[in-house]
Write a protein that holds these residues in place. Structure first.
Motif, PDB file in Angstrom:
ATOM      1  N   ASP A 246       0.848  -1.198   0.000  1.00 17.26           N
ATOM      2  CA  ASP A 246       0.000   0.000   0.000  1.00 17.26           C
ATOM      3  C   ASP A 246       0.887   1.253   0.000  1.00 17.26           C
ATOM      4  N   VAL A 247       0.272   2.394  -0.249  1.00 15.83           N
ATOM      5  CA  VAL A 247       1.026   3.642  -0.412  1.00 15.83           C
ATOM      6  C   VAL A 247       1.788   4.009   0.856  1.00 15.83           C
ATOM      7  N   GLU A 248       1.205   3.751   2.022  1.00 17.66           N
ATOM      8  CA  GLU A 248       1.883   4.079   3.275  1.00 17.66           C
ATOM      9  C   GLU A 248       3.207   3.331   3.380  1.00 17.66           C
ATOM     10  N   GLU A 249       3.175   2.036   3.056  1.00 15.28           N
ATOM     11  CA  GLU A 249       4.413   1.257   3.131  1.00 15.28           C
ATOM     12  C   GLU A 249       5.389   1.666   2.025  1.00 15.28           C
ATOM     13  N   GLN A 250       4.863   2.032   0.866  1.00 13.62           N
ATOM     14  CA  GLN A 250       5.735   2.515  -0.204  1.00 13.62           C
ATOM     15  C   GLN A 250       6.557   3.716   0.264  1.00 13.62           C
ATOM     16  N   ASN A 251       5.904   4.635   0.952  1.00  8.19           N
ATOM     17  CA  ASN A 251       6.607   5.816   1.462  1.00  8.19           C
ATOM     18  C   ASN A 251       7.718   5.428   2.428  1.00  8.19           C
ATOM     19  N   LYS A 252       7.450   4.450   3.289  1.00  7.24           N
ATOM     20  CA  LYS A 252       8.467   4.001   4.246  1.00  7.24           C
ATOM     21  C   LYS A 252       9.639   3.336   3.519  1.00  7.24           C
ATOM     22  N   ILE A 253       9.314   2.537   2.510  1.00  8.21           N
ATOM     23  CA  ILE A 253      10.370   1.863   1.748  1.00  8.21           C
ATOM     24  C   ILE A 253      11.247   2.885   1.031  1.00  8.21           C
ATOM     25  N   VAL A 254      10.611   3.864   0.399  1.00  5.53           N
ATOM     26  CA  VAL A 254      11.359   4.898  -0.317  1.00  5.53           C
ATOM     27  C   VAL A 254      12.272   5.652   0.645  1.00  5.53           C
ATOM     28  N   LYS A 255      11.755   5.978   1.816  1.00  3.68           N
ATOM     29  CA  LYS A 255      12.545   6.715   2.815  1.00  3.68           C
ATOM     30  C   LYS A 255      13.780   5.916   3.212  1.00  3.68           C
ATOM     31  N   LEU A 256      13.605   4.616   3.474  1.00  8.30           N
ATOM     32  CA  LEU A 256      14.742   3.784   3.876  1.00  8.30           C
ATOM     33  C   LEU A 256      15.756   3.671   2.741  1.00  8.30           C
ATOM     34  N   ILE A 257      15.281   3.427   1.523  1.00 11.52           N
ATOM     35  CA  ILE A 257      16.208   3.301   0.390  1.00 11.52           C
ATOM     36  C   ILE A 257      17.019   4.585   0.225  1.00 11.52           C
ATOM     37  N   GLU A 258      16.351   5.721   0.268  1.00 14.03           N
ATOM     38  CA  GLU A 258      17.051   6.997   0.054  1.00 14.03           C
ATOM     39  C   GLU A 258      18.085   7.254   1.146  1.00 14.03           C
ATOM     40  N   GLU A 259      17.757   6.881   2.396  1.00 13.84           N
ATOM     41  CA  GLU A 259      18.714   7.075   3.488  1.00 13.84           C
ATOM     42  C   GLU A 259      19.948   6.207   3.297  1.00 13.84           C
ATOM     43  N   LYS A 260      19.741   4.932   2.959  1.00 16.43           N
ATOM     44  CA  LYS A 260      20.871   4.019   2.820  1.00 16.43           C
ATOM     45  C   LYS A 260      21.687   4.334   1.560  1.00 16.43           C
ATOM     46  N   ILE A 261      21.001   4.673   0.482  1.00 14.07           N
ATOM     47  CA  ILE A 261      21.710   5.020  -0.753  1.00 14.07           C
ATOM     48  C   ILE A 261      22.551   6.268  -0.545  1.00 14.07           C
ATOM     49  N   SER A 262      22.037   7.220   0.236  1.00 11.22           N
ATOM     50  CA  SER A 262      22.782   8.447   0.515  1.00 11.22           C
ATOM     51  C   SER A 262      24.088   8.137   1.242  1.00 11.22           C
ATOM     52  N   ILE A 263      24.016   7.258   2.237  1.00 16.43           N
ATOM     53  CA  ILE A 263      25.223   6.872   2.991  1.00 16.43           C
ATOM     54  C   ILE A 263      26.230   6.199   2.066  1.00 16.43           C
ATOM     55  N   LEU A 264      25.759   5.236   1.272  1.00 15.36           N
ATOM     56  CA  LEU A 264      26.657   4.511   0.372  1.00 15.36           C
ATOM     57  C   LEU A 264      27.225   5.427  -0.700  1.00 15.36           C
ATOM     58  N   SER A 265      26.422   6.372  -1.166  1.00 17.35           N
ATOM     59  CA  SER A 265      26.904   7.310  -2.188  1.00 17.35           C
ATOM     60  C   SER A 265      28.022   8.189  -1.643  1.00 17.35           C
ATOM     61  N   LYS A 266      27.910   8.596  -0.388  1.00 15.68           N
ATOM     62  CA  LYS A 266      28.977   9.395   0.223  1.00 15.68           C
ATOM     63  C   LYS A 266      30.265   8.586   0.355  1.00 15.68           C
ATOM     64  N   LEU A 267      30.120   7.303   0.690  1.00 14.04           N
ATOM     65  CA  LEU A 267      31.296   6.434   0.759  1.00 14.04           C
ATOM     66  C   LEU A 267      31.931   6.288  -0.621  1.00 14.04           C
ATOM     67  N   LEU A 268      31.089   6.105  -1.641  1.00 15.16           N
ATOM     68  CA  LEU A 268      31.604   5.991  -3.005  1.00 15.16           C
ATOM     69  C   LEU A 268      32.325   7.265  -3.435  1.00 15.16           C
ATOM     70  N   GLU A 269      31.756   8.395  -3.084  1.00 13.65           N
ATOM     71  CA  GLU A 269      32.387   9.668  -3.420  1.00 13.65           C
ATOM     72  C   GLU A 269      33.761   9.788  -2.758  1.00 13.65           C
ATOM     73  N   LYS A 270      33.844   9.343  -1.509  1.00 14.23           N
ATOM     74  CA  LYS A 270      35.117   9.402  -0.783  1.00 14.23           C
ATOM     75  C   LYS A 270      36.172   8.497  -1.442  1.00 14.23           C
ATOM     76  N   VAL A 271      35.767   7.283  -1.801  1.00 11.72           N
ATOM     77  CA  VAL A 271      36.706   6.343  -2.417  1.00 11.72           C
ATOM     78  C   VAL A 271      37.155   6.853  -3.781  1.00 11.72           C
ATOM     79  N   ASN A 272      36.211   7.378  -4.563  1.00  7.23           N
ATOM     80  CA  ASN A 272      36.583   7.926  -5.878  1.00  7.23           C
ATOM     81  C   ASN A 272      37.550   9.093  -5.734  1.00  7.23           C
ATOM     82  N   LYS A 273      37.355   9.896  -4.692  1.00  5.24           N
ATOM     83  CA  LYS A 273      38.270  11.016  -4.459  1.00  5.24           C
ATOM     84  C   LYS A 273      39.661  10.496  -4.115  1.00  5.24           C
ATOM     85  N   GLU A 274      39.722   9.414  -3.330  1.00  8.66           N
ATOM     86  CA  GLU A 274      41.022   8.823  -2.990  1.00  8.66           C
ATOM     87  C   GLU A 274      41.733   8.328  -4.250  1.00  8.66           C
TER      88      GLU A 274
END
Length: 470
Positions: free
Chosen positions: A386-414
């Motif tokens: 349902d839409v309520e759970e979709q919103n929760k899933i999207v929120k979790l994905i965006e939070e985790k992807i943001s963390i991993l993207s920052k790590l990727l940015e750091k490694v690429n900079k290295e």
């Protein structure tokens, strides 16, 4: 620069503004003094390897790369012979630094310049020296033509370049030092690239798990009836994309509110990233894009349908589009969600590896022009919460992807820092800005001229190398 490296005690000025002072005891020679032009041809031999010159790698076997699309002539009799230790120049790309000393015996295009080197020189030192980034300045000045990209450099100009060269003993030491350092740097970069792949896999795992199984690991499950999907949460419904979105919908109702002179966002393929970001810096008047392009509206989801963009994951949720409508490349499929699904969740569906891999299997068209059929997108099915759970899933994905993207940015900079360090290290050592004569160097068993892909057993202190690079 490394803390162990210090300048020489005495220097002398040179005639080059791009080179600066060199050690006082180094000998001044022109390239004319150390090379002999060679025009020996292949003739009827068929046992020699075809070689190529890359600005990144120097002289390599053409067969070792799959990104060289230059087609060799069927008749190789006029190709030039190259022996180990010969200097080879791509005269049409010298302004980019496309030259090197060959470690192989083979043949090259007759358009290349081939030179024999003096025997009393260390060929690897000459390779390091002439391929040093600082020399691109003089190569640019000596190359000319109608426009950039078609510049040419003649041997008659190249041979007049002045070099400052140390004794053979010092050349040997410089080569040993650089070989040792570059093996370690390559190992460092290889390890970082492995980490990048692991982080990308982790990103994809986050998306796959959240979109297909939800957030509650204790949820009751039921069979989905879809082989690749397996079980899904009990309260989810299996739906095809066409049941909760329209594919390539019209924007006619929105066009009524916009003048032909109004500007709208235009998205060429390079404005769309592999992870949903879009660059909205290109605006075009409606009258110029209304026909011949793909139309979309704020809140739509776009998917690149052509290879390799589809495989790479290009697509985006347009919930933050700066204009109510927009246009873009014709290589897009557009999805407009209905009330059963939110735009962001629909986007993440299209970013699962299941959607991409199954789409790849049914792509049609010739190599380089393959496209995923619209019918595949329309009929792709999976479990929908349902839409309520979709919103929760999207929120979790965006939070985790943001963390991993920052790590990727750091490694690429290295990696970028280490690549910059490598470039400056070579230039500084071979031009005498630093003195390596006193440095003890461990013996290497690896062939530095080959790819560094097999150096897994070499111990490298990543932090020490990074400190030097910084």
């Amino acid at each position: 620069m490394s803390r162990e490296l210090k300048p020489y005690e005495e220097y002398k000025e040179t005639e080059y503004d791009w080179l600066g002072p060199v050690p006082n005891h180094w000998n001044k020679l022109s390239i004319r003094n150390i090379t002999e032009l060679s025009s020996e041809r292949n003739r009827t031999r068929n046992d020699l390897e075809l070689l190529s010159v890359y600005r990144e790698y120097g002289v390599i076997k053409k067969s070792s790369r799959d990104d060289n699309h230059n087609v060799e002539s069927e008749d190789l009799t006029n190709y030039k012979l190259v022996d180990k230790g010969y200097l080879v120049l791509n005269k049409m790309k010298m302004w980019q630094g496309s030259l090197g000393v060959s470690r192989y015996k083979g043949i090259v295009s007759p358009a290349y310049i081939v030179c024999k080197l003096r025997k009393d020189l260390h060929s690897d030192y000459i390779n390091y020296l002439l391929r040093a980034a600082v020399f691109k300045t003089i190569y640019n000045r000596l190359s000319y033509g109608v426009r950039v990209g078609q510049w040419d450099m003649r041997y008659e100009d190249f041979k007049n370049i002045k070099l400052y060269i140390p004794s053979k003993e010092e050349q040997d030491q410089i080569v040993r030092y650089l070989d040792n350092k570059l093996v370690k740097i390559s190992k460092f970069i290889k390890n970082k690239k492995k980490l990048i792949e692991l982080l990308k896999e982790q990103k994809q795992a986050v998306i796959n798990q959240a979109v297909t199984k939800g957030l509650d690991p204790t949820a009751k499950m039921k069979p989905s009836g879809i082989g690749w999907l397996g079980d899904i949460p009990e309260d989810w419904e299996v739906k095809r994309i066409k049941h909760f979105s329209r594919v390539n919908p019209s924007i006619n109702n929105k066009l009524k509110k916009i003048n032909l002179e109004d500007e709208v966002v235009f998205l060429s393929m390079d404005k769309i990233s592999d992870y949903g970001e879009i660059v909205q810096n290109e605006l075009k008047q409606l009258k110029y894009v209304k026909t011949g392009y793909t139309a979309f509206a704020k809140g739509d989801v776009v998917i690149a349908k052509i290879t390799p963009c589809f495989e790479n994951g290009k697509g985006a949720c347009l919930s933050k589009l700066n204009t109510d409508i927009g246009y873009g490349t014709t290589e897009l499929v557009v999805l407009r969600p209905n009330k059963r699904v939110i735009s962001e969740f629909l986007y993440w569906i299209t970013r699962t590896s299941y959607f991409r891999n199954l789409g790849i299997e049914v792509m049609t068209g010739s190599a380089g022009q393959k496209r995923v059929p619209v019918e595949f997108v329309t009929n792709f099915q999976l479990g929908i919460p349902d839409v309520e759970e979709q919103n929760k899933i999207v929120k979790l994905i965006e939070e985790k992807i943001s963390i991993l993207s920052k790590l990727l940015e750091k490694v690429n900079k290295e990696i970028d820092l280490m690549a910059e360090y490598r470039t400056s290290l070579i230039s500084n050592v071979v031009t005498g800005k630093v003195d390596v004569r006193h440095i003890e160097i461990e013996n290497l068993t690896e062939d530095v001229g080959e790819s560094f892909s097999d150096l897994d057993d070499l111990e490298v202190e990543d932090n020490d190398l990074l400190a030097e690079g910084e």
